[in-house]
Design a protein around this motif. Structure first.
Motif, mmCIF file in Angstrom:
data_model
loop_
_atom_site.group_PDB
_atom_site.id
_atom_site.type_symbol
_atom_site.label_atom_id
_atom_site.label_comp_id
_atom_site.label_asym_id
_atom_site.label_seq_id
_atom_site.Cartn_x
_atom_site.Cartn_y
_atom_site.Cartn_z
ATOM 1 N N THR A 113 -4.032 2.662 -2.896
ATOM 2 C CA THR A 113 -3.697 4.015 -2.435
ATOM 3 C C THR A 113 -4.841 4.599 -1.609
ATOM 4 N N ASP A 114 -5.706 3.741 -1.096
ATOM 5 C CA ASP A 114 -6.880 4.165 -0.345
ATOM 6 C C ASP A 114 -7.836 4.976 -1.217
ATOM 7 N N HIS A 115 -7.933 4.583 -2.482
ATOM 8 C CA HIS A 115 -8.852 5.202 -3.434
ATOM 9 C C HIS A 115 -10.220 4.539 -3.273
ATOM 10 N N GLN A 123 -9.195 12.051 -6.871
ATOM 11 C CA GLN A 123 -7.947 11.336 -6.577
ATOM 12 C C GLN A 123 -7.652 10.384 -7.731
ATOM 13 N N GLN A 146 2.736 9.222 -2.818
ATOM 14 C CA GLN A 146 3.834 8.303 -3.141
ATOM 15 C C GLN A 146 3.652 7.705 -4.536
ATOM 16 N N ARG A 148 0.849 -1.175 0.000
ATOM 17 C CA ARG A 148 0.000 0.000 0.000
ATOM 18 C C ARG A 148 0.891 1.233 0.000
ATOM 19 N N MET A 149 0.448 2.273 -0.716
ATOM 20 C CA MET A 149 1.167 3.545 -0.699
ATOM 21 C C MET A 149 0.147 4.667 -0.733
ATOM 22 N N THR A 150 0.591 5.833 -0.376
ATOM 23 C CA THR A 150 -0.302 6.989 -0.448
ATOM 24 C C THR A 150 -0.417 7.438 -1.902
ATOM 25 N N THR A 151 -1.410 8.264 -2.165
ATOM 26 C CA THR A 151 -1.544 8.829 -3.508
ATOM 27 C C THR A 151 -0.312 9.651 -3.847
#
Length: 179
Positions: free
Chosen positions: A47-49, A169, A20, A15-18
Protein backbone atom coordinates in the motif's frame (compact mmCIF):
# COMPACT_ATOMS: atom_id res chain seq x y z
CA UNK A 1 -18.70 -10.45 -14.66
CA UNK A 2 -15.53 -8.85 -13.23
CA UNK A 3 -13.88 -9.81 -9.98
CA UNK A 4 -14.44 -7.71 -6.88
CA UNK A 5 -11.41 -6.13 -5.20
CA UNK A 6 -11.60 -8.86 -2.57
CA UNK A 7 -11.53 -11.62 -5.21
CA UNK A 8 -8.61 -9.97 -6.99
CA UNK A 9 -6.69 -9.72 -3.73
CA UNK A 10 -7.25 -13.40 -3.04
CA UNK A 11 -5.82 -14.32 -6.43
CA UNK A 12 -2.74 -12.13 -6.28
CA UNK A 13 -1.19 -9.45 -4.17
CA UNK A 14 -1.84 -6.43 -6.37
CA UNK A 15 -0.79 -3.09 -5.05
CA UNK A 16 -3.60 -1.01 -3.59
CA UNK A 17 -3.92 2.32 -1.88
CA UNK A 18 -4.34 2.58 1.86
CA UNK A 19 -7.93 3.75 1.29
CA UNK A 20 -8.63 0.65 -0.82
CA UNK A 21 -7.09 -1.62 1.84
CA UNK A 22 -9.20 0.03 4.57
CA UNK A 23 -12.33 -0.35 2.42
CA UNK A 24 -11.53 -4.01 1.81
CA UNK A 25 -10.82 -4.68 5.50
CA UNK A 26 -14.10 -3.02 6.51
CA UNK A 27 -16.02 -5.13 3.94
CA UNK A 28 -14.73 -8.42 5.39
CA UNK A 29 -16.21 -10.35 8.31
CA UNK A 30 -14.18 -9.95 11.50
CA UNK A 31 -12.04 -12.96 12.40
CA UNK A 32 -12.84 -14.71 15.67
CA UNK A 33 -10.03 -15.43 18.11
CA UNK A 34 -10.57 -19.21 17.96
CA UNK A 35 -10.14 -19.08 14.15
CA UNK A 36 -6.59 -17.77 14.59
CA UNK A 37 -5.19 -20.73 16.53
CA UNK A 38 -2.48 -22.41 14.46
CA UNK A 39 0.52 -21.56 12.31
CA UNK A 40 0.26 -18.94 9.60
CA UNK A 41 2.50 -17.92 6.70
CA UNK A 42 2.52 -14.17 6.15
CA UNK A 43 2.96 -11.72 3.31
CA UNK A 44 2.76 -7.96 3.16
CA UNK A 45 0.11 -6.09 1.20
CA UNK A 46 1.69 -3.31 -0.86
CA UNK A 47 0.00 0.00 0.00
CA UNK A 48 3.08 2.21 -0.39
CA UNK A 49 3.66 2.06 3.37
CA UNK A 50 7.19 2.83 4.65
CA UNK A 51 7.33 -0.77 5.99
CA UNK A 52 6.28 -2.42 2.71
CA UNK A 53 8.77 -5.20 1.93
CA UNK A 54 10.61 -4.94 5.23
CA UNK A 55 9.20 -8.13 6.76
CA UNK A 56 9.97 -10.07 3.61
CA UNK A 57 13.52 -8.64 3.55
CA UNK A 58 14.00 -9.92 7.11
CA UNK A 59 12.96 -13.47 6.11
CA UNK A 60 9.59 -13.19 7.83
CA UNK A 61 7.68 -16.44 7.67
CA UNK A 62 4.55 -15.62 9.67
CA UNK A 63 2.93 -16.04 13.09
CA UNK A 64 2.24 -18.95 15.45
CA UNK A 65 -0.92 -18.74 17.59
CA UNK A 66 -0.49 -21.65 20.01
CA UNK A 67 -3.28 -20.50 22.34
CA UNK A 68 -4.96 -17.30 23.47
CA UNK A 69 -2.10 -16.76 25.92
CA UNK A 70 0.83 -17.99 23.82
CA UNK A 71 1.47 -16.25 20.51
CA UNK A 72 4.76 -15.99 18.65
CA UNK A 73 4.18 -12.83 16.58
CA UNK A 74 7.35 -12.94 14.49
CA UNK A 75 8.49 -16.24 13.01
CA UNK A 76 11.34 -15.96 10.51
CA UNK A 77 13.08 -18.55 8.34
CA UNK A 78 16.74 -17.50 8.36
CA UNK A 79 19.73 -18.82 6.48
CA UNK A 80 21.79 -21.03 8.83
CA UNK A 81 19.29 -20.77 11.72
CA UNK A 82 16.15 -22.14 10.01
CA UNK A 83 12.70 -21.28 11.41
CA UNK A 84 13.04 -19.12 14.51
CA UNK A 85 10.98 -16.89 16.81
CA UNK A 86 12.06 -13.26 17.17
CA UNK A 87 11.37 -11.05 20.19
CA UNK A 88 9.62 -7.90 18.88
CA UNK A 89 10.89 -5.95 21.91
CA UNK A 90 14.39 -6.17 20.41
CA UNK A 91 13.42 -4.57 17.08
CA UNK A 92 13.83 -0.78 16.86
CA UNK A 93 10.55 -0.19 14.99
CA UNK A 94 11.10 3.46 14.05
CA UNK A 95 14.73 2.96 13.05
CA UNK A 96 13.98 0.21 10.54
CA UNK A 97 11.94 2.59 8.38
CA UNK A 98 14.76 5.08 7.95
CA UNK A 99 17.78 2.83 7.47
CA UNK A 100 19.52 3.69 4.23
CA UNK A 101 19.28 0.83 1.74
CA UNK A 102 17.19 -1.10 4.31
CA UNK A 103 15.95 -3.59 1.71
CA UNK A 104 19.57 -4.51 0.93
CA UNK A 105 20.98 -4.23 4.45
CA UNK A 106 18.20 -6.13 6.24
CA UNK A 107 18.69 -9.52 4.52
CA UNK A 108 22.40 -9.42 5.40
CA UNK A 109 22.19 -7.90 8.87
CA UNK A 110 19.16 -9.77 10.25
CA UNK A 111 20.73 -13.29 10.26
CA UNK A 112 23.85 -11.87 11.89
CA UNK A 113 22.07 -10.09 14.75
CA UNK A 114 19.35 -12.75 15.17
CA UNK A 115 21.05 -14.39 18.20
CA UNK A 116 20.46 -11.12 20.09
CA UNK A 117 16.77 -11.06 19.14
CA UNK A 118 15.67 -14.68 19.45
CA UNK A 119 13.16 -15.94 21.96
CA UNK A 120 11.81 -19.26 23.11
CA UNK A 121 8.85 -17.63 24.85
CA UNK A 122 5.61 -16.28 23.39
CA UNK A 123 5.61 -12.50 23.05
CA UNK A 124 1.93 -11.71 22.37
CA UNK A 125 -1.61 -12.68 23.34
CA UNK A 126 -4.79 -13.24 21.36
CA UNK A 127 -7.91 -11.32 22.32
CA UNK A 128 -11.18 -10.06 20.90
CA UNK A 129 -11.32 -6.28 20.75
CA UNK A 130 -13.74 -3.78 19.30
CA UNK A 131 -12.14 -2.20 16.26
CA UNK A 132 -13.90 0.16 13.88
CA UNK A 133 -17.19 -0.68 15.60
CA UNK A 134 -16.98 -4.48 15.34
CA UNK A 135 -15.48 -7.30 17.46
CA UNK A 136 -12.29 -8.62 15.82
CA UNK A 137 -9.63 -11.13 16.79
CA UNK A 138 -6.51 -9.18 17.69
CA UNK A 139 -2.94 -10.06 18.58
CA UNK A 140 -1.61 -7.79 21.31
CA UNK A 141 2.17 -7.51 21.55
CA UNK A 142 3.55 -7.79 25.08
CA UNK A 143 6.27 -5.13 24.79
CA UNK A 144 5.19 -2.84 21.95
CA UNK A 145 2.17 -0.54 21.52
CA UNK A 146 0.97 -2.69 18.60
CA UNK A 147 -2.23 -4.56 17.91
CA UNK A 148 -2.66 -6.71 14.81
CA UNK A 149 -6.37 -6.92 14.01
CA UNK A 150 -7.75 -9.63 11.72
CA UNK A 151 -10.56 -9.90 9.18
CA UNK A 152 -11.46 -13.06 7.29
CA UNK A 153 -10.80 -13.29 3.54
CA UNK A 154 -11.71 -17.00 3.67
CA UNK A 155 -11.39 -19.92 6.13
CA UNK A 156 -7.63 -20.16 5.55
CA UNK A 157 -6.70 -16.55 4.73
CA UNK A 158 -6.84 -13.53 7.01
CA UNK A 159 -6.18 -9.88 6.33
CA UNK A 160 -4.24 -8.13 9.08
CA UNK A 161 -4.20 -4.45 10.03
CA UNK A 162 -1.23 -3.39 12.14
CA UNK A 163 -2.31 -0.66 14.53
CA UNK A 164 0.89 0.83 15.94
CA UNK A 165 0.71 3.88 18.21
CA UNK A 166 2.22 6.87 16.42
CA UNK A 167 2.17 5.29 12.95
CA UNK A 168 0.26 7.60 10.60
CA UNK A 169 -0.65 5.00 7.96
CA UNK A 170 -1.85 1.48 8.82
CA UNK A 171 0.28 -1.44 7.65
CA UNK A 172 -1.62 -4.32 6.02
CA UNK A 173 -0.67 -7.96 5.54
CA UNK A 174 -2.19 -11.36 4.84
CA UNK A 175 -1.88 -14.63 6.74
CA UNK A 176 -2.33 -18.03 5.10
CA UNK A 177 -3.08 -21.01 7.33
CA UNK A 178 -0.41 -23.71 7.24
CA UNK A 179 -1.65 -27.30 7.22
Amino acid sequence: MGDTEEQRMRKNNDRMTTAQAIELFDSLPPARADQMIGRWRGEGIDTDHPRDGLLEASYWHGKDFQSHEAVYPLIHTLPIWGRVAVNPAMIPMTLVEVLPLRDWITPVLFPIIYPLMRTSKPKARLRTIEFRGRPHAAMLYDAKPIHDIFAKLDDDTMMGWMDFRGMEQPYFFKLHREV
